[in-house]
Design a protein around this motif. Structure first.
Motif, PDB file in Angstrom:
ATOM      1  N   ALA A  18      35.594  40.239   2.793  1.00  0.00           N
ATOM      2  CA  ALA A  18      34.067  40.171   2.698  1.00  0.00           C
ATOM      3  C   ALA A  18      33.437  41.423   2.038  1.00  0.00           C
ATOM      4  CB  ALA A  18      33.538  39.977   3.993  1.00  0.00           C
ATOM      5  N   THR A  22      30.652  41.693  -0.940  1.00  0.00           N
ATOM      6  CA  THR A  22      29.193  42.243  -0.484  1.00  0.00           C
ATOM      7  C   THR A  22      29.012  43.357  -1.271  1.00  0.00           C
ATOM      8  OG1 THR A  22      29.973  43.180   1.417  1.00  0.00           O
ATOM      9  CG2 THR A  22      29.069  41.005   1.576  1.00  0.00           C
ATOM     10  N   VAL A  49      31.179  34.912   0.151  1.00  0.00           N
ATOM     11  CA  VAL A  49      31.834  35.658   1.122  1.00  0.00           C
ATOM     12  C   VAL A  49      32.510  34.410   2.263  1.00  0.00           C
ATOM     13  CG1 VAL A  49      31.658  36.858   3.297  1.00  0.00           C
ATOM     14  CG2 VAL A  49      30.492  37.702   1.319  1.00  0.00           C
ATOM     15  N   PRO A  85      28.632  35.130   7.104  1.00  0.00           N
ATOM     16  CA  PRO A  85      29.004  35.871   5.864  1.00  0.00           C
ATOM     17  C   PRO A  85      28.209  37.324   5.624  1.00  0.00           C
ATOM     18  CG  PRO A  85      28.000  33.931   5.177  1.00  0.00           C
ATOM     19  CD  PRO A  85      28.430  33.915   6.739  1.00  0.00           C
ATOM     20  N   THR A 101      29.082  41.621   7.648  1.00  0.00           N
ATOM     21  CA  THR A 101      29.670  40.276   7.971  1.00  0.00           C
ATOM     22  C   THR A 101      30.205  40.413   9.513  1.00  0.00           C
ATOM     23  OG1 THR A 101      30.406  40.388   5.745  1.00  0.00           O
ATOM     24  CG2 THR A 101      31.778  38.916   7.052  1.00  0.00           C
TER      25      THR A 101
END
Length: 261
Positions: A18, A22, A49, A85, A101
């Motif tokens: 993730a 991000t 994600v 996410p 996350t």
């Protein structure tokens, strides 16, 4: 490696996946932002994600259920991964670094693994049932614990959005809790519950939440020595509201919120 340790290791791997997405999309000029039916924003990063996490779980844990904010899914009996996410999407899309996350493994209705990864802050928190609660930052990893404050008049309190108390609980009730405490802020979203777990603040309350907003905190806060419940006092992550505390202040905070309705 025990089964739960293996589950925690997998959750941490999911957080790594993730973070790659991000961090690459945070403050991107071409970030795509849409509105969901409930008028909350969703970015292309949110969807990417969750899809990436689901892809890993399809290989590593194909028999487990998955429930996420963007793609849906139900949590029934057995094992289920509950995923947000990007918690704090409004911060994410405005360039504010307070977002994370959230990943939880729920077994028969109870979270047993929780990971919260906030790469823009350089922070991560994690816990597993019976394994303690931990945090990492630039200085390394450390075990965390809640504060020892025992009186609301000495307590540091946080919420997310004061307006949500008008529609979903009672703004007067929350303001009564504010008045009962020493200091208050609106750190909001995931961060306030992490701050409770590491003893920086003492109480965090939200009038309305979704299961994926808070599932990791049931295990994180309790493993740090605190208490997690909804605003009725029920120890469940899917009750629609949440109160986290160092444990000493929990009943007093619940009483103030109930009396102020």
């Amino acid at each position: 490696m025990s089964a739960l340790r293996a589950d925690l290791a997998l959750a941490l791997r999911l957080a790594d996946e993730a973070d790659l997405i991000t961090t690459s999309r945070f403050r991107a000029r071409d970030l795509v932002v849409e509105r969901k039916p409930d008028r909350t924003p969703v970015t292309d990063a949110d969807v990417a994600v969750e899809d990436a996490i689901r892809a890993v779980l399809a290989v590593e844990a194909p028999d487990d259920q998955v429930a996420g904010e963007e793609r849906g899914g139900e949590v029934g009996a057995g094992r289920a991964w509950v995923v947000d996410p990007i918690d704090g999407t409004k911060n994410f899309l405005r360039g504010v670094p307070v977002w994370a996350t959230l990943i939880a493994l729920v077994e028969d209705g109870t979270p047993v693994v929780g990971v919260v990864s906030a790469p823009a802050l350089g922070r991560r928190w994690w816990a597993s049932t019976g394994g303690g609660a931990f945090s990492s930052d630039a200085s390394g990893e450390r075990r965390i614990a809640v504060s020892g404050v025992r009186d609301l008049s000495d307590a540091y309190l946080s919420t997310t959005h004061l307006g949500s108390w008008v529609e979903h609980h009672s703004r007067e009730a929350y303001l009564a809790l504010v008045d009962a405490c020493w200091e208050n802020r609106a750190f909001g979203d995931f961060w306030q519950h992490c701050l409770v777990a590491e003893g920086a603040i003492d109480v965090a309350a939200e009038a309305v939440v979704n299961p994926w907003d808070v599932a990791p905190f049931q295990v994180l806060v309790t493993e740090a020595g605190g208490r997690f419940s909804d605003l009725t006092g029920a120890g469940r992550y899917d009750g629609g509201s949440v109160l986290t505390s160092n444990g000493h202040l929990h009943e007093a905070a619940l009483a103030v919120l109930a009396a102020g309705r």
